[in-house]
Design an enzyme around this catalytic site. Structure first.
Site, PDB file in Angstrom:
ATOM      1  N   SER A 154       0.796  -1.227   0.000  1.00  0.00           N
ATOM      2  CA  SER A 154       0.000   0.000   0.000  1.00  0.00           C
ATOM      3  C   SER A 154       0.828   1.277   0.000  1.00  0.00           C
ATOM      4  CB  SER A 154      -0.957   0.003   1.191  1.00  0.00           C
ATOM      5  OG  SER A 154      -0.229  -0.108   2.398  1.00  0.00           O
ATOM      6  N   HIS A 207      -5.586  -3.715  -2.326  1.00  0.00           N
ATOM      7  CA  HIS A 207      -5.273  -2.873  -3.495  1.00  0.00           C
ATOM      8  C   HIS A 207      -5.127  -3.709  -4.764  1.00  0.00           C
ATOM      9  CE1 HIS A 207      -4.595   0.547  -0.811  1.00  0.00           C
ATOM     10  NE2 HIS A 207      -4.029  -0.336  -0.012  1.00  0.00           N
ATOM     11  N   LYS A 229     -12.227   0.287  -1.030  1.00  0.00           N
ATOM     12  CA  LYS A 229     -11.321   0.922  -1.991  1.00  0.00           C
ATOM     13  C   LYS A 229     -11.957   0.821  -3.387  1.00  0.00           C
ATOM     14  CE  LYS A 229      -7.566  -0.036   1.181  1.00  0.00           C
ATOM     15  NZ  LYS A 229      -7.888   1.053   2.083  1.00  0.00           N
TER      16      LYS A 229
END
Ligand SMILES: Cc1ncc(COP(=O)(O)O)c(C=O)c1O
Length: 405
Positions: free
Chosen positions: A194, A222, A253
């Site tokens: 990240s 991610h 996200k």
């Protein structure tokens, strides 16, 4: 009137409060405080209004530009009409709604596992996963750039805790060889790191975990929507099928909601459903969150072009930074660290960028090692080529003023 805490003024907590106050005041005086700013409005996927000013957004995790997507918004609203705004408490008792089971079935299908379970945040999901899987008599091996929530889960578990050098498979093997062969071992990594944006070496991890009979958990916070041709994540990226024992992801996200999930075999997930303390003792995600998340997984399947656009944008963004002379470290994803060096340089970069209409934030020590302060710039599928070029020109002006290019 005397403050109610006056009698505590000389203890360690008061000292910590004072230190933080002074640090924040100092940062504000130097115009170096950029945290906790409220975004007033979203304008399309790539622009926000902050303090009444329209700014280009280069700090979003909404990688596929799904925040504000019409189908997702409609699903959240419909769920409120159907179920109300809250649940009836913890999942194990009265808190499970049909929308939760539908979401978990959707995630399991998307991740090609037998089953999935959700929790109220990604952070909580990692703490839960590690501390439920391993105990004092076991061992957990963690990449030293793993997310804080994984580290916290490792410490909470009480298991023997070893960190191996970042993405260094020789060091991981060295650690595996030192573990007592009788001990149960869990290896845990981020799929995409990240702070650095690089990708874990999944093929080698799988090989080593099989060789040393270790369990493998991968955090795809991610990676969902970012890796793989259809955005299904790290296994799709490497052309591997179901090689990870426990796949973790967030719903905050690419998926524009909040919460986290674990996906794996039916029996493993069943264990979490009865034994994981945040599932048994903490309330379920709200109907609107669950419905938004389910709709978002469907949108990723229905609109695969978004992943292609993200890839093109990532290429344009990273190449642009490199051509300007910035150091973007080892990134190969939409998370682009722009190395500044000293904390001060990162703060100054952000001050110039924000004054020039680009919303980006600094990452400084201790979140990253001293001397490796950076901007963490992100690009999404919502940006146009013109947005990216305009943003890059702002980064370039700031970089020249600060003297890092
Ligand atoms: C790799 C990683 N794992 C877990 C989390 C926690 O997820 P959440 O913000 O949904 O709680 C984050 C959040 O930044 C993350 O970057």
């Amino acid at each position: 009137m005397e403050a109610s805490s006056d009698h505590l003024q000389h203890d360690k907590i008061s000292e910590r409060i004072r230190q933080w106050r002074e640090r924040i005041e100092q940062a504000r005086e130097n115009q170096h405080y950029f945290y906790n700013q409220a975004i007033d409005e979203l304008q399309g996927g790539a622009r926000v209004v902050v303090h009444g000013r329209e700014m280009q957004m280069f700090a979003s995790y909404s990688y596929l530009g799904l925040i504000g997507h019409a189908k997702i918004n409609a699903a959240a609203k419909a769920a409120i009409d159907k179920y109300g705004s809250g649940t009836h408490g913890v999942r194990m008792l009265a808190g499970t709604l049909r929308i939760h089971t539908e979401l978990e079935e959707t995630i399991a299908r998307f991740k090609q596992t037998e089953s999935a379970i959700t929790f109220s945040s990604g952070y909580l999901t990692n703490i839960t996963a590690v501390s439920t899987m391993v105990r004092r008599e076991d061992v957990v091996l963690s990449d030293n750039l793993n997310h804080a929530s994984i580290v916290d889960g490792c410490m909470l578990s009480g298991a023997g805790f070893l960190r191996f050098r970042h993405n260094d498979m020789a060091d991981l093997e060295f650690c595996l060889q030192r573990v007592n062969p009788e001990a149960t071992t869990l290896v845990v990594v981020d799929a995409v790191f990240s702070m650095d944006g690089d990708i874990t070496n999944l093929p080698k991890l799988v090989e080593l975990c099989r060789k040393y009979r270790a369990w493998l958990m991968v955090d795809e916070a991610h990676s969902i929507g970012v890796l793989g041709e259809r955005g299904h994540g790290i296994e799709e990226h490497f052309g591997m099928e179901n090689v990870i024992d426990l796949k973790m992801g967030t719903l905050s996200k690419t998926i524009p909601s909040a919460g986290g999930y674990l996906a794996g075999s039916k029996d493993l997930i069943q264990m979490f459903r009865h034994f994981a303390r945040p599932y048994v003792f903490s309330a379920a995600i709200t109907p609107a969150q669950a419905a938004a998340a389910k709709a978002a997984f469907e949108v990723i399947e229905e609109e695969p072009e978004r992943v292609a656009i993200l890839n093109e944008n990532t290429e344009r963004f990273v190449t642009g930074f490199k051509q300007l002379g910035f150091d973007t470290m080892l990134t190969s994803t939409a998370i682009v660290p722009v190395l500044c060096g000293a904390d001060e340089s990162a703060y100054e970069m952000v001050r110039h960028c924000q004054n020039d209409g680009v919303f980006v934030l600094p990452i400084v020590s201790p979140a990253v090692p001293e001397g490796l302060a950076r901007l963490r710039a992100t690009v999404t599928a919502a940006h146009t080529a013109a947005d990216i070029d305009k943003g890059l020109s702002v980064f370039a002006r700031a970089g020249e003023k600060v003297g890092i290019i």
